[in-house]
Design a protein around this motif. Sequence first.
Motif, mmCIF file in Angstrom:
data_model
loop_
_atom_site.group_PDB
_atom_site.id
_atom_site.type_symbol
_atom_site.label_atom_id
_atom_site.label_comp_id
_atom_site.label_asym_id
_atom_site.label_seq_id
_atom_site.Cartn_x
_atom_site.Cartn_y
_atom_site.Cartn_z
ATOM 1 N N ASP A 176 8.842 -5.118 12.480
ATOM 2 C CA ASP A 176 9.951 -4.267 12.043
ATOM 3 C C ASP A 176 11.054 -4.232 13.107
ATOM 4 O O ASP A 176 10.783 -4.446 14.286
ATOM 5 C CB ASP A 176 9.410 -2.839 11.842
ATOM 6 N N LYS A 193 11.400 -8.541 10.018
ATOM 7 C CA LYS A 193 12.457 -7.703 9.444
ATOM 8 C C LYS A 193 13.578 -7.581 10.457
ATOM 9 O O LYS A 193 13.396 -7.002 11.541
ATOM 10 C CB LYS A 193 11.897 -6.319 9.068
ATOM 11 N N GLU A 206 3.673 -2.525 8.815
ATOM 12 C CA GLU A 206 4.830 -2.846 9.652
ATOM 13 C C GLU A 206 4.679 -2.267 11.048
ATOM 14 O O GLU A 206 4.398 -1.084 11.220
ATOM 15 C CB GLU A 206 6.118 -2.323 8.997
ATOM 16 N N ASN A 245 4.473 1.741 7.255
ATOM 17 C CA ASN A 245 4.684 1.654 8.700
ATOM 18 C C ASN A 245 3.471 2.126 9.485
ATOM 19 O O ASN A 245 2.820 3.100 9.118
ATOM 20 C CB ASN A 245 5.900 2.498 9.104
ATOM 21 N N GLU A 249 8.989 -0.112 0.240
ATOM 22 C CA GLU A 249 8.494 0.411 1.514
ATOM 23 C C GLU A 249 8.299 1.912 1.398
ATOM 24 O O GLU A 249 9.202 2.629 0.951
ATOM 25 C CB GLU A 249 9.464 0.096 2.663
HETATM 26 MG MG MG Z 1 9.470 -0.300 8.271
#
Ligand code: MG
Length: 289
Positions: free
Chosen positions: A185, A206, A156, A124, A63
């Motif tokens: 997320d 997640k 995300e 993200n 990530e």
């Molecule tokens: Mg994230």
Amino acid sequence: AAKADGGNQFAVFARHMRERAILRGGLQADLRNAIERGELYTVYQPVVGLLDDGRIDRAAGVEALVRWRHPLRGEVGPSEFIGIAEDCGLIGAIGEQVLAMACADFARWRRQLGANAPRLLAVNLSRAQLNQSGLCERVSAIMAANGMEPGSLQLEITESLAAQGRDIQDQLLGLKALGVKLALDDFGTGYSSLSSLHLLPVDTVKIDRSFITLAATSRHHEVLIEATVKVARSLGMNTVAEGIETPQQAAVVSAQGCDKGQGYLYSRPLSGAAIEQWLITSAPPPSRA
Ligand code: MG
Ligand code: C2E
Ligand code: MG
Ligand code: MG
């Protein structure tokens, strides 16, 4: 005396607010320059596959997390400037810069690291980015410029964002149409719930760190993780446990069927060079019969 105290407290409060405003204003001006001067950079945290035998697959993914090397303040984290960037309209430019840097690093690893290269790159997206028209075109162009296979990028979004209306849904479907994967997320912290998961076009859930932190000591949280994994699976989604810090937490989330894990137990976020080292010094993933 009470009145004097109250007045004094207000003065303290007012000063505090003024200082905050000055700090925000200062950061806002600095942030504009930061984008042009290349002060933003990305660090990477491994997202490991949790294998049945207790071992991990280190090449599952990474990530990208943004950082700001401020000339005076030193390293500034995203929680301190993403909100400001959203408020002053800079988030689009920052998001694009982050995506371009991350895709370039990822493409290089794919060329150079062979079987040790991560298979998935997570980046993200903020609420303000999903509201912008042309997002799909820009994502598509950056992927093409770096020769990325669409399925190797995961964007995300957070729960509060995903719960928004029609426009956001269309934008998400547009990204899906490019072949990009979507992850929800910080699941468990927002307003949406297990019962509304099926409404979202996401591939991955997640599970927020707050659940993982308590998983090894609170039966209640373990049950919530178990339920999330079951519902996600039934919808064809996979799950990532966020913020794993201890072997006990890893054991619990594995037992509950989480597909992947992320957290300081495996690695803190690392510079591009350091994560390369982390990837290549590791044993290759076990071959599955
Ligand atoms: Mg994230
Ligand atoms: P996130 O996407 O949920 O990222 C995970 C955060 O948890 C990261 O914080 C990471 O350093 C931290 N973390 C990972 N493992 C552990 C652990 O075991 N223990 C603890 N205590 N923390 C752990 P970071 O880098 O400060 O990022 C915070 C949030 O800022 C991210 O949460 C994400 O929502 C946002 N963010 C980061 N980079 C970007 C970006 O490029 N664009 C946007 N829009 N948001 C970003
Ligand atoms: Mg998260
Ligand atoms: Mg988080």
